[in-house]
Scaffold this active site. Structure first.
Site, PDB file in Angstrom:
ATOM      1  N   ARG A  29      -2.521  -5.889  -8.187  1.00 18.60           N
ATOM      2  CA  ARG A  29      -1.469  -6.862  -7.905  1.00 18.60           C
ATOM      3  C   ARG A  29      -1.356  -7.899  -9.003  1.00 18.60           C
ATOM      4  NH1 ARG A  29      -3.965  -6.710  -2.546  1.00 18.60           N
ATOM      5  NH2 ARG A  29      -5.327  -8.268  -3.441  1.00 18.60           N
ATOM      6  N   LYS A  68     -16.686  -7.488   4.153  1.00 23.13           N
ATOM      7  CA  LYS A  68     -15.434  -8.013   4.696  1.00 23.13           C
ATOM      8  C   LYS A  68     -15.508  -8.127   6.210  1.00 23.13           C
ATOM      9  CE  LYS A  68     -11.945  -6.587   1.330  1.00 23.13           C
ATOM     10  NZ  LYS A  68     -10.688  -5.870   1.162  1.00 23.13           N
ATOM     11  N   HIS A 100       0.835  -1.203   0.000  1.00 18.27           N
ATOM     12  CA  HIS A 100       0.000   0.000   0.000  1.00 18.27           C
ATOM     13  C   HIS A 100       0.873   1.256   0.000  1.00 18.27           C
ATOM     14  CE1 HIS A 100      -3.135  -2.651   2.149  1.00 18.27           C
ATOM     15  NE2 HIS A 100      -3.635  -2.384   0.950  1.00 18.27           N
ATOM     16  N   SER A 149      -3.260  -7.939   2.721  1.00 19.24           N
ATOM     17  CA  SER A 149      -3.496  -7.877   4.165  1.00 19.24           C
ATOM     18  C   SER A 149      -3.829  -9.230   4.769  1.00 19.24           C
ATOM     19  CB  SER A 149      -4.613  -6.876   4.456  1.00 19.24           C
ATOM     20  OG  SER A 149      -4.235  -5.589   4.036  1.00 19.24           O
TER      21      SER A 149
END
Length: 157
Positions: free
Chosen positions: A90, A41, A17, A128
């Protein structure tokens, strides 16, 4: 002044990040890192904990601020005068989701544009969830996250 919003769940913030943030700062005068609430989430850290970790991680960047919202990111961006949203990619698998998000945001407000940064090669595997799993398994993740996150991850064990 060119203002961009960098939204995400940042649960927790990683060096990946920060890499995207640093690169965004070469294009924008100010970047607001926005902790966005995502009801789909299951977060490990509260919004306040995430905001505090990010503030600590970006304390040396004078043109970065940190905020949180539960409103639509595009609406938040309009409110603060931002013209762009920052997103990181990514892998190819990220592209479809980001493409749909961009289309939805464009429907809401065509004046807010999205800028995508590809993850740097050595950071493309960092996310994460993987960081948390690795830390909970006793793997040293200190080279993958800011020091403040390393300390916070110890509380999850």
């Amino acid at each position: 002044m060119k203002i961009a919003v960098y939204p995400g769940s940042f649960d927790p913030i990683t060096n990946g990040h920060l890499d995207i943030l640093e690169r965004a700062l070469t294009l924008f005068d100010k970047v607001i890192v926005l902790v966005a609430q995502n009801p789909t989430k299951k977060n490990r850290f509260s919004i306040q904990e995430r905001v505090e970790m990010i503030k600590e991680a970006v304390k040396d960047y004078p043109n970065v601020s940190v905020d949180a919202t539960d409103e639509l990111t595009v609406e938040y961006a309009k409110k603060v005068g931002a013209t762009h949203l920052i997103r990181g990619l990514r892998a190819v698998s990220d592209f479809e989701y980001e493409f749909q998000l961009n289309s939805a945001n464009n429907y809401i407000d065509k004046k807010i544009d999205m800028v995508f940064f590809m993850s740097s090669g050595n950071k493309s595997f960092i996310n994460s969830s993987t960081i948390v799993e690795m830390a909970q398994s006793g793997i040293d993740v200190s080279s993958l996250v800011p020091a403040v996150v390393v300390e916070k991850l110890k509380s999850l064990k």
